[in-house]
Scaffold this motif. Sequence first.
Motif, PDB file in Angstrom:
ATOM      1  N   VAL A 104      71.604  47.971  20.048  1.00  0.00           N
ATOM      2  CA  VAL A 104      72.420  46.920  19.923  1.00  0.00           C
ATOM      3  C   VAL A 104      72.965  47.183  18.486  1.00  0.00           C
ATOM      4  N   GLU A 158      72.227  38.636  17.773  1.00  0.00           N
ATOM      5  CA  GLU A 158      72.756  39.300  18.969  1.00  0.00           C
ATOM      6  C   GLU A 158      71.933  39.752  20.022  1.00  0.00           C
ATOM      7  N   VAL A 159      70.696  40.204  19.559  1.00  0.00           N
ATOM      8  CA  VAL A 159      69.720  40.722  20.302  1.00  0.00           C
ATOM      9  C   VAL A 159      69.132  39.887  21.307  1.00  0.00           C
ATOM     10  N   LEU A 178      71.539  38.790  23.892  1.00  0.00           N
ATOM     11  CA  LEU A 178      71.530  39.994  24.637  1.00  0.00           C
ATOM     12  C   LEU A 178      70.408  39.654  25.888  1.00  0.00           C
TER      13      LEU A 178
END
Length: 154
Positions: free
Chosen positions: A52, A58-59, A62
């Motif tokens: 990613v 953001e991880v 996700l």
Amino acid sequence: MFNLLLAILCSLAIGVIFKLARRFRIHRLGLLTANYFVAVLTALALGVDFSVAGGPEEVMLLVAVGVGNGVLFLVSFALYAAAVDKVGLALAAGTMRISVLVPFAASWFVWQEVPGTLQIPGIVVAIAAFGLMSKGPSGKGATASRLSAPAALL
């Protein structure tokens, strides 16, 4: 065309597996969990890129979306299994297929994406097929035996 046939076979296989699981008293939650575990192992074996481009936020987003989707998939398959038990494979599969009408109608009415000349006959045939499937078997005992099937969720 090969991918379409493969998708149809896999989709129908799910319903058949649920019917067989009920017959052989296989725990469906375990079956569904094993399915996703094998899918993850297959993705890892095939070398799917899980990288990613982003920071920890953001991880985490996700991962949260992935876990949420996984839970929704398990719940939807559990409901599908209950529907297969309650009304039979043909009607449950037909209802699942016709559910594509909701996003289709949204695209038509909300975003003004008018169907093409080949899509309209397809819609008519799909609705007619669903109507024929929902009619059910004829005969005295057909409906009674169908409705008396246990609707065990898992």
